[in-house]
Design an enzyme around this catalytic site. Structure first.
Site, mmCIF file in Angstrom:
data_model
loop_
_atom_site.group_PDB
_atom_site.id
_atom_site.type_symbol
_atom_site.label_atom_id
_atom_site.label_comp_id
_atom_site.label_asym_id
_atom_site.label_seq_id
_atom_site.Cartn_x
_atom_site.Cartn_y
_atom_site.Cartn_z
ATOM 1 N N SER A 143 1.000 -1.116 0.022
ATOM 2 C CA SER A 143 0.068 0.152 0.097
ATOM 3 C C SER A 143 0.757 1.206 0.083
ATOM 4 C CB SER A 143 -0.919 -0.075 1.131
ATOM 5 O OG SER A 143 -1.548 1.304 1.360
ATOM 6 N N TYR A 156 -2.883 -0.013 10.040
ATOM 7 C CA TYR A 156 -2.790 -0.499 8.465
ATOM 8 C C TYR A 156 -1.366 0.157 8.065
ATOM 9 C CZ TYR A 156 -4.073 -0.847 3.981
ATOM 10 O OH TYR A 156 -4.083 -1.297 2.505
#
Length: 253
Positions: A143, A156
């Protein structure tokens, strides 16, 4: 199945990037092992693949080591080898200030995104080292949060930063065995997760405002996975970033 057919495992293949990538690999001629918790959703993925006889469904939890071992054992029993692992399964908890994140929520995100990737990588490397011809390719769904986190996404960001470190360590440890590893960092591919992030008028920005952001068709991520998967093993793409042009990333914050 032809002796020349290559075999890929895709985790989190029941929806989003995993589903699109699994279908794209199958359409490109790959035998594909689909792994996720939801049997009905995996069957829907298989239904979009052109050769169902080259598709294996394995139901399990990415955080359970016994399920991961069964995934790789089932792959070898069915196809006899493994060429590519796409570590795609992941989760995203509700945005919250770091000091308000419950430990159980933090650990759940780490377990799914990072520990699950480690467990699959570990089993894949064992196979890649022992099979003939030796070697294989691992692709990790990273990501852009590994480099530039969003506001209130500490769990995250920590998980995806860990995946980046694991990607580099895998490429290094695998080098002597013809094993290579890539991290694909994705920004705002239009999936269920991205749509949820854009809910309520847009995405939370670094200054606390909420603004709509650009998105792009998930098929372009799937095409990227197929391309990297098909590269010869003497070629490594260590990191690859693909994002919506109108998404704030470079200089965001």
């Amino acid at each position: 199945m032809s002796a020349d057919t290559k075999v890929a495992i895709v985790t989190g293949a029941s929806s989003g990037i995993g589903k699109a990538s699994a279908v794209a690999l199958a359409k490109a001629g790959w035998a594909v092992v689909l792994f996720a918790r939801r049997a009905d959703a995996l069957k829907a993925t298989r239904a979009q693949c052109p050769k169902p006889e080259q598709i294996l469904l394995v139901i399990g939890d990415i955080t359970r080591e016994e399920d991961i071992k069964r995934l790789f054992e089932s792959t070898l029993q069915r196809f006899g080898r493994l060429d590519v692992l796409f570590n795609n399964a992941g989760s995203f908890n509700k945005a919250a200030p770091l000091d308000e994140i419950p430990l159980v929520s933090f650990q759940s995100v780490i377990d799914t995104n990072l520990t699950g990737t480690f467990l699959c990588t570990k089993e894949a490397m064992r196979i890649f080292k022992s099979q003939k011809p030796q070697g294989g390719r691992i692709i990790n769904n990273g990501s852009i949060a590994a480099y530039m986190p969003r506001l209130h996404t500490a769990a995250y960001a920590a998980a995806k930063g860990g995946v980046l470190g694991l990607t580099r360590a895998t490429a290094l440890d695998g080098r002597a065995f013809n094993i290579t590893c890539t991290q694909v960092d994705i920004g705002n591919a239009l999936t269920e997760m991205a749509a949820a992030n854009q809910g309520g008028g847009g995405a939370l920005q670094a200054d606390g405002s909420v603004k709509p952001e650009g998105t792009f068709d998930v098929k372009h991520v799937a095409d990227t996975i197929v391309h990297i998967a098909g590269l010869p093993l003497d070629v490594t793409v260590l990191t690859f970033t693909i994002l919506a042009t109108q998404m704030p990333f470079v200089g965001r914050g």
